[in-house]
Design a protein around this motif. Structure first.
Motif, short mmCIF file in Angstrom:
data_model
loop_
_atom_site.label_atom_id
_atom_site.label_comp_id
_atom_site.label_asym_id
_atom_site.label_seq_id
_atom_site.Cartn_x
_atom_site.Cartn_y
_atom_site.Cartn_z
N ALA A 81 27.10 -33.54 8.21
CA ALA A 81 26.27 -34.50 8.94
C ALA A 81 26.45 -35.90 8.36
O ALA A 81 26.74 -36.06 7.16
CB ALA A 81 24.80 -34.08 8.86
N PRO A 82 26.27 -36.95 9.18
CA PRO A 82 26.45 -38.33 8.70
C PRO A 82 25.25 -38.79 7.88
O PRO A 82 24.45 -39.63 8.31
CB PRO A 82 26.59 -39.13 10.00
CG PRO A 82 25.80 -38.35 11.00
CD PRO A 82 26.00 -36.90 10.62
N SER A 83 25.14 -38.24 6.67
CA SER A 83 23.99 -38.55 5.82
C SER A 83 24.38 -39.32 4.57
O SER A 83 23.62 -39.38 3.61
CB SER A 83 23.26 -37.26 5.44
OG SER A 83 24.15 -36.24 5.02
N LEU A 84 25.57 -39.93 4.58
CA LEU A 84 25.99 -40.79 3.48
C LEU A 84 25.48 -42.21 3.71
O LEU A 84 25.16 -42.59 4.84
CB LEU A 84 27.51 -40.83 3.36
CG LEU A 84 28.24 -39.63 2.74
CD1 LEU A 84 28.18 -38.43 3.66
CD2 LEU A 84 29.68 -39.99 2.43
N VAL A 85 25.46 -43.00 2.66
CA VAL A 85 25.10 -44.41 2.81
C VAL A 85 26.05 -45.10 3.77
O VAL A 85 25.63 -45.90 4.62
CB VAL A 85 25.11 -45.12 1.43
CG1 VAL A 85 24.91 -46.63 1.61
CG2 VAL A 85 24.02 -44.56 0.53
N VAL A 116 26.66 -29.12 6.69
CA VAL A 116 26.26 -29.61 5.37
C VAL A 116 25.45 -30.89 5.58
O VAL A 116 25.83 -31.77 6.35
CB VAL A 116 27.49 -29.91 4.50
CG1 VAL A 116 27.06 -30.49 3.15
CG2 VAL A 116 28.32 -28.65 4.31
N VAL A 117 24.34 -31.00 4.85
CA VAL A 117 23.50 -32.18 4.98
C VAL A 117 22.93 -32.56 3.61
O VAL A 117 22.64 -31.69 2.79
CB VAL A 117 22.35 -31.95 5.98
CG1 VAL A 117 21.40 -30.85 5.51
CG2 VAL A 117 21.60 -33.24 6.29
N HIS A 118 22.83 -33.86 3.36
CA HIS A 118 22.19 -34.34 2.14
C HIS A 118 20.68 -34.36 2.33
O HIS A 118 20.19 -34.56 3.46
CB HIS A 118 22.65 -35.77 1.83
CG HIS A 118 24.09 -35.89 1.48
ND1 HIS A 118 24.68 -37.10 1.19
CD2 HIS A 118 25.07 -34.96 1.37
CE1 HIS A 118 25.96 -36.92 0.93
NE2 HIS A 118 26.23 -35.62 1.02
N PRO A 119 19.91 -34.23 1.27
CA PRO A 119 18.46 -34.43 1.38
C PRO A 119 18.18 -35.88 1.75
O PRO A 119 19.03 -36.77 1.56
CB PRO A 119 17.94 -34.08 -0.01
CG PRO A 119 19.11 -34.18 -0.91
CD PRO A 119 20.32 -33.87 -0.10
N PRO A 120 16.99 -36.16 2.28
CA PRO A 120 16.67 -37.53 2.71
C PRO A 120 16.70 -38.53 1.56
O PRO A 120 16.45 -38.19 0.40
CB PRO A 120 15.25 -37.39 3.26
CG PRO A 120 15.11 -35.95 3.62
CD PRO A 120 15.92 -35.21 2.59
N GLY A 166 16.85 -21.51 15.07
CA GLY A 166 16.97 -21.62 16.52
C GLY A 166 18.40 -21.63 17.02
O GLY A 166 18.64 -21.33 18.20
N THR A 167 19.35 -21.95 16.16
CA THR A 167 20.75 -22.06 16.60
C THR A 167 21.68 -21.03 15.97
O THR A 167 22.77 -20.79 16.50
CB THR A 167 21.30 -23.46 16.25
OG1 THR A 167 21.27 -23.64 14.83
CG2 THR A 167 20.47 -24.55 16.92
N GLY A 168 21.28 -20.46 14.85
CA GLY A 168 22.17 -19.55 14.14
C GLY A 168 23.19 -20.25 13.27
O GLY A 168 24.01 -19.60 12.61
N ILE A 169 23.12 -21.57 13.23
CA ILE A 169 24.01 -22.35 12.38
C ILE A 169 23.42 -22.42 10.97
O ILE A 169 22.23 -22.71 10.79
CB ILE A 169 24.20 -23.79 12.92
CG1 ILE A 169 24.84 -23.75 14.31
CG2 ILE A 169 25.02 -24.63 11.96
CD1 ILE A 169 26.26 -23.27 14.34
N THR A 170 24.23 -22.15 9.97
CA THR A 170 23.79 -22.28 8.58
C THR A 170 23.74 -23.76 8.23
O THR A 170 24.76 -24.46 8.30
CB THR A 170 24.76 -21.57 7.62
OG1 THR A 170 24.75 -20.17 7.90
CG2 THR A 170 24.35 -21.81 6.17
N ILE A 171 22.57 -24.26 7.87
CA ILE A 171 22.42 -25.65 7.44
C ILE A 171 22.25 -25.63 5.93
O ILE A 171 21.21 -25.23 5.41
CB ILE A 171 21.23 -26.33 8.13
CG1 ILE A 171 21.39 -26.25 9.65
CG2 ILE A 171 21.11 -27.79 7.67
CD1 ILE A 171 20.20 -26.82 10.43
N ALA A 172 23.32 -26.03 5.24
CA ALA A 172 23.37 -25.90 3.79
C ALA A 172 23.10 -27.26 3.14
O ALA A 172 23.94 -28.16 3.20
CB ALA A 172 24.72 -25.36 3.35
N VAL A 173 21.94 -27.40 2.53
CA VAL A 173 21.53 -28.65 1.90
C VAL A 173 22.32 -28.83 0.60
O VAL A 173 22.44 -27.91 -0.21
CB VAL A 173 20.02 -28.65 1.62
CG1 VAL A 173 19.59 -29.99 1.01
CG2 VAL A 173 19.24 -28.38 2.91
#
Length: 285
Positions: free
Chosen positions: A67-71, A101-105, A126-133
């Motif tokens: 996910a686009p969670s970089l600065v 993959v996602v960074h914490p806020p 809800g989607t079955g996608i693994t969201i790995a923090v």
């Protein structure tokens, strides 16, 4: 075969500033098992149709989306972090990836941080996608640490169903990656394979040339019959030629394959030479 269920994939971030299309081509030519697409300003990384075309062209699957969670990607897909994660999950569904993959806020996103864990859980269910923090690190300036992520950068103090271990981030946090992997236990679903020297910068060196126990982490996963992705996420933006960049990407794969198979570690000729001249200011951020 021990470790045969572990896939070694390549992040498109590993060829930055080259475009995603080059990452697919290089991964296929080097023998990687799949791709992780880092969503950022490269339009292709945001376009499911183009990504599927690349996957088909090079016969290499897309196994994860970052996910686009970089600065540097704060303005990609708007500024609402919840919606950005949702769009990343939608993209994963469209291209057939099983993990996001996602960074914490960030610390300046306290409202989202208060609902982040619940949002991740509901969206994944809800989607079955693994969201790995992903594990992060304190921002360090003048020998002082600053909390940049909420509720914290250290995943071992948090409670998520699925996590990503980034060895370079652990290095920046002055942690031992094997200790973190052990502490995360069954929640560990994804690994960003890299290395570091403990610099305050996020270095993303080729695994095996820093001081993180990269091989020991892989051996730990093999013993556990782990079945996630080892995703190579190294920095090559200082490479002085295509051949140099390709050698770093190939040596990372060779290191991973040897560790999985339990065979002697290969000599990382190009990476070791680069490490001798490495400075933290060369870090990938």
């Amino acid at each position: 075969m021990p470790g045969s269920q572990i896939s070694v994939t390549l992040s498109t971030a590993s060829v930055f500033p080259r475009r995603a299309s080059y990452g697919f081509e290089l991964a296929a030519r080097s023998g990687y098992d799949g791709m992780e697409v880092m969503v950022w300003s490269d339009p292709t990384t945001q376009d499911a149709t183009k990504l599927i075309q690349l996957s088909d062209k090079y016969d290499i699957p897309i196994s994860s989306i970052h996910a686009p969670s970089l600065v540097v990607s704060q303005n990609v897909w708007g500024v609402r972090p919840a919606r950005k994660l949702e769009r990343a999950v939608e993209l994963a569904e469209q291209v057939g990836a099983s993990t996001v993959v996602v960074h914490p806020p960030f610390v300046w996103q306290p409202r989202y941080a208060s609902v982040f864990a619940d949002h991740v859980k509901v969206l994944s269910k809800g989607t079955g996608i693994t969201i790995a923090v992903e594990n992060m690190y304190p921002w360090r300036r003048k020998n002082r640490d600053y909390l940049a992520y909420l509720p914290h950068w250290d995943l071992t103090t948090q409670h998520y169903d699925a996590t990503t271990l980034d060895l370079s981030h652990a290095s920046t946090a002055l942690q031992n990656s094997l200790d973190v992997a052990t502490a995360l236990g069954d929640t560990l679903r994804h690994v960003h394979l890299a290395d570091g020297t403990g610099s305050a910068k996020d270095e993303h060196l080729v695994p095996g040339v820093g001081n993180q126990p990269a091989r020991e982490v892989i051996e730990h996963l093999v013993k556990r019959d782990w079945n996630g992705d080892l995703c190579v996420e190294i920095g090559t933006r200082k490479a002085d030629s295509p051949a140099h960049r390709e050698a770093l990407v190939y040596e990372s794969l060779a290191f991973a394959r040897a560790a999985i198979a339990g065979t002697p570690a290969p000599r990382l000729l190009v990476a070791e030479d680069e490490a001798k001249h490495h400075h933290p200011t060369d870090a990938w951020t």
